[in-house]
Design a protein around this motif. Structure first.
Motif, PDB file in Angstrom:
ATOM      1  N   ASN A  88       0.750  -1.251   0.150  1.00  0.00           N
ATOM      2  CA  ASN A  88      -0.202   0.015  -0.075  1.00  0.00           C
ATOM      3  C   ASN A  88       1.023   1.098   0.012  1.00  0.00           C
ATOM      4  N   LEU A  89       0.449   2.425  -0.582  1.00  0.00           N
ATOM      5  CA  LEU A  89       1.035   3.690  -0.764  1.00  0.00           C
ATOM      6  C   LEU A  89       0.198   4.570  -0.791  1.00  0.00           C
ATOM      7  N   LEU A  90       0.771   5.981  -0.522  1.00  0.00           N
ATOM      8  CA  LEU A  90      -0.332   7.071  -0.844  1.00  0.00           C
ATOM      9  C   LEU A  90       0.473   7.620  -2.253  1.00  0.00           C
ATOM     10  N   ASP A  91      -0.677   8.159  -2.954  1.00  0.00           N
ATOM     11  CA  ASP A  91      -0.047   8.942  -4.303  1.00  0.00           C
ATOM     12  C   ASP A  91       0.302  10.297  -3.610  1.00  0.00           C
ATOM     13  N   LEU A  92       0.619  11.066  -4.644  1.00  0.00           N
ATOM     14  CA  LEU A  92       0.920  12.504  -4.516  1.00  0.00           C
ATOM     15  C   LEU A  92      -0.239  13.245  -3.893  1.00  0.00           C
ATOM     16  N   GLU A  93      -1.554  12.871  -4.151  1.00  0.00           N
ATOM     17  CA  GLU A  93      -2.604  13.740  -3.806  1.00  0.00           C
ATOM     18  C   GLU A  93      -3.356  12.964  -2.483  1.00  0.00           C
ATOM     19  N   GLY A  94      -2.533  12.110  -1.952  1.00  0.00           N
ATOM     20  CA  GLY A  94      -3.295  11.421  -0.641  1.00  0.00           C
ATOM     21  C   GLY A  94      -4.081  10.340  -0.930  1.00  0.00           C
ATOM     22  N   ASN A  95      -4.598   9.877  -2.312  1.00  0.00           N
ATOM     23  CA  ASN A  95      -5.327   8.825  -2.279  1.00  0.00           C
ATOM     24  C   ASN A  95      -4.466   7.406  -2.024  1.00  0.00           C
ATOM     25  N   LEU A  96      -5.199   6.293  -1.470  1.00  0.00           N
ATOM     26  CA  LEU A  96      -4.491   5.168  -0.832  1.00  0.00           C
ATOM     27  C   LEU A  96      -4.566   4.183  -2.052  1.00  0.00           C
ATOM     28  N   LEU A  97      -3.068   3.770  -2.672  1.00  0.00           N
ATOM     29  CA  LEU A  97      -2.909   2.819  -3.567  1.00  0.00           C
ATOM     30  C   LEU A  97      -2.883   1.537  -2.969  1.00  0.00           C
ATOM     31  N   SER A  98      -3.416   0.484  -3.556  1.00  0.00           N
ATOM     32  CA  SER A  98      -3.122  -0.833  -3.064  1.00  0.00           C
ATOM     33  C   SER A  98      -2.770  -1.828  -4.261  1.00  0.00           C
ATOM     34  N   ASN A 105      -4.644  -6.690  -9.329  1.00  0.00           N
ATOM     35  CA  ASN A 105      -4.934  -5.296  -9.811  1.00  0.00           C
ATOM     36  C   ASN A 105      -4.102  -4.297  -9.043  1.00  0.00           C
ATOM     37  N   ILE A 106      -4.200  -3.024  -9.468  1.00  0.00           N
ATOM     38  CA  ILE A 106      -3.688  -1.779  -8.759  1.00  0.00           C
ATOM     39  C   ILE A 106      -5.070  -0.926  -8.488  1.00  0.00           C
ATOM     40  N   VAL A 107      -5.224  -0.632  -7.100  1.00  0.00           N
ATOM     41  CA  VAL A 107      -6.486   0.272  -6.990  1.00  0.00           C
ATOM     42  C   VAL A 107      -6.331   1.411  -6.265  1.00  0.00           C
ATOM     43  N   SER A 108      -7.183   2.475  -6.437  1.00  0.00           N
ATOM     44  CA  SER A 108      -6.985   3.591  -5.787  1.00  0.00           C
ATOM     45  C   SER A 108      -8.128   3.946  -5.014  1.00  0.00           C
ATOM     46  N   MET A 109      -8.130   4.225  -3.668  1.00  0.00           N
ATOM     47  CA  MET A 109      -9.055   4.850  -2.922  1.00  0.00           C
ATOM     48  C   MET A 109      -8.941   6.077  -2.364  1.00  0.00           C
ATOM     49  N   ASN A 110     -10.164   7.120  -2.674  1.00  0.00           N
ATOM     50  CA  ASN A 110      -9.969   8.459  -2.376  1.00  0.00           C
ATOM     51  C   ASN A 110     -10.280   8.439  -0.971  1.00  0.00           C
ATOM     52  N   PRO A 111     -10.059   9.837  -0.267  1.00  0.00           N
ATOM     53  CA  PRO A 111     -10.653   9.911   1.172  1.00  0.00           C
ATOM     54  C   PRO A 111     -12.133   9.708   1.276  1.00  0.00           C
ATOM     55  N   ARG A 112     -13.086   9.860   0.395  1.00  0.00           N
ATOM     56  CA  ARG A 112     -14.231   9.644   0.573  1.00  0.00           C
ATOM     57  C   ARG A 112     -14.571   8.147   0.611  1.00  0.00           C
ATOM     58  N   GLY A 113     -13.519   7.330   0.071  1.00  0.00           N
ATOM     59  CA  GLY A 113     -13.866   5.677   0.076  1.00  0.00           C
ATOM     60  C   GLY A 113     -14.340   5.224  -1.210  1.00  0.00           C
ATOM     61  N   SER A 114     -14.424   5.997  -2.178  1.00  0.00           N
ATOM     62  CA  SER A 114     -14.500   5.444  -3.547  1.00  0.00           C
ATOM     63  C   SER A 114     -13.313   4.828  -4.078  1.00  0.00           C
ATOM     64  N   VAL A 115     -13.373   3.545  -4.622  1.00  0.00           N
ATOM     65  CA  VAL A 115     -12.317   3.013  -5.152  1.00  0.00           C
ATOM     66  C   VAL A 115     -12.441   2.891  -6.730  1.00  0.00           C
ATOM     67  N   THR A 116     -11.309   2.890  -7.435  1.00  0.00           N
ATOM     68  CA  THR A 116     -11.029   2.728  -8.703  1.00  0.00           C
ATOM     69  C   THR A 116     -10.078   1.856  -9.124  1.00  0.00           C
ATOM     70  N   VAL A 117     -10.104   1.049 -10.366  1.00  0.00           N
ATOM     71  CA  VAL A 117      -9.234   0.195 -10.324  1.00  0.00           C
ATOM     72  C   VAL A 117      -8.172   0.954 -11.489  1.00  0.00           C
ATOM     73  N   LEU A 118      -7.077   1.032 -11.094  1.00  0.00           N
ATOM     74  CA  LEU A 118      -6.207   1.709 -12.073  1.00  0.00           C
ATOM     75  C   LEU A 118      -5.511   0.954 -13.237  1.00  0.00           C
ATOM     76  N   ALA A 119      -5.225   0.012 -13.049  1.00  0.00           N
ATOM     77  CA  ALA A 119      -4.686  -1.182 -13.884  1.00  0.00           C
ATOM     78  C   ALA A 119      -4.985  -2.332 -13.666  1.00  0.00           C
ATOM     79  N   ASP A 120      -5.345  -3.543 -14.489  1.00  0.00           N
ATOM     80  CA  ASP A 120      -5.308  -4.944 -14.207  1.00  0.00           C
ATOM     81  C   ASP A 120      -4.802  -5.880 -15.225  1.00  0.00           C
ATOM     82  N   LYS A 121      -4.085  -5.291 -16.145  1.00  0.00           N
ATOM     83  CA  LYS A 121      -3.646  -5.947 -17.603  1.00  0.00           C
ATOM     84  C   LYS A 121      -2.537  -5.355 -17.990  1.00  0.00           C
ATOM     85  N   PHE A 122      -1.653  -6.168 -18.788  1.00  0.00           N
ATOM     86  CA  PHE A 122      -0.947  -5.761 -19.647  1.00  0.00           C
ATOM     87  C   PHE A 122      -0.817  -6.351 -20.936  1.00  0.00           C
TER      88      PHE A 122
END
Length: 303
Positions: A88-98, A105-122
């Motif tokens: 896990n890591l914070l991005d530059l804006e403070g979203n939680l990356l996992s 996959n790599i996902v991002s969760m913003n401070p409001r709890g909304s989760v976005t899949v950033l990437a799951d394939k190559f």
């Protein structure tokens, strides 16, 4: 007689080396400082990250498919359900990356709890099981993809590689193919180097010159430690997780000493209000130790 003298000389050199390690470590952890257990009774802990806005540590309990949180006031509690997150890591804006083993996959969760899949394939093929990640000042996310999380599922990509993700475009490119099981990854504070651990057959940390485009070149040097996760302080010292505790090296790979831990550690991060506390995930538990060093935040971080 010559053999006896050689053995005495070798013992003297070892004693001197140990003394040097001890003195070097005293500049990082004050004598008498204790490693404190913050919580236990989990299955396998990984990926600690400090969340400054909430003064808490978030980390993964992988087999239980959950993330845990710890605060000084509230202690240890479940944070959220995940798909077997690891690093896990914070991005530059403070979203939680996992990095998620289960979700591959790599996902991002913003401070409001909304989760976005950033990437799951190559190139249209699912990753193996993203493991750990680091972020640059340009916002690109560099991550490792060994096969530990596949657990019998077939691999789709043809190797266990290190990747770069450009979040705005979603573009994923390969950075390095020469590891057996790429694992922990971290940038030097000036982002001129990237350190990548291999917990497979290689069993070392490799240091590379950071490239803007294309593949990483040959390693600048290797550090002889079988490390899982790692973090870096403002002076560029590496805090690596291996047998016995946190093995500390300077930026060029010289060993400074070991911060011993009761359980075998898997990952480590800096945190606390002054960024002078190491939070350590070790098997079933979470530990901390106060240091004289301060952790290096990613360049460009807004938190």
């Amino acid at each position: 007689m010559k053999l006896a003298l050689s053995l005495v000389a070798a013992a003297s050199c070892l004693s001197t080396a140990l003394a040097d390690h001890h003195k070097a470590l005293e500049k990082i952890v004050a004598p008498g400082t204790k490693v404190e257990k913050l919580g236990g009774d989990m299955v396998f802990t990984e990926g600690p990250v400090w969340i400054p806005a909430q003064k808490m540590v978030v980390f993964s309990d992988i087999p239980n498919s959950r993330q845990m949180k710890w605060t000084k006031e509230g202690g240890l509690k479940e944070y959220r359900k995940v798909e077997q997150s690891n690093g896990n890591l914070l991005d530059l804006e403070g979203n939680l990356l996992s990095c998620q083993h289960g979700g591959r996959n790599i996902v991002s969760m913003n401070p409001r709890g909304s989760v976005t899949v950033l990437a799951d394939k190559f190139e249209g093929k699912k990753f193996n099981s993203p493991n750990d990640l680091a972020i640059r000042a340009d916002g690109t996310i560099w991550f490792t993809d060994p096969s530990y999380g596949l657990r019998g599922r077939p691999a789709e990509v043809s190797g266990k590689w290190v990747y770069k993700l450009e979040p705005k475009s979603g573009k994923v490119s390969v950075l390095y193919k020469g590891h057996d099981m790429p694992n922990g990854i971290a940038f030097s504070p000036d982002e001129k180097r990237v350190y990548i651990a291999d917990t497979g057959k290689v069993g070392k940390i490799r240091a590379f010159r950071v490239v803007e485009k294309g593949l990483l070149g040959d390693p600048l040097f290797e550090i002889d430690v079988r490390c899982d996760g790692m973090c870096i302080d403002t002076k560029g010292n590496l805090y690596t997780t291996s047998s016995g505790g946190i093995h500390v090296f300077d930026k060029d790979g010289k060993k400074l000493g070991v911060i011993e831990t009761p359980e075998h550690p898997a990952n480590v991060c800096f945190g606390g209000e002054n960024y002078d506390t190491l939070f350590i995930t070790a098997r079933k538990s979470l530990y901390s130790v106060v240091t004289l060093a301060k952790g290096a935040k990613p360049k460009g971080a807004k938190w």
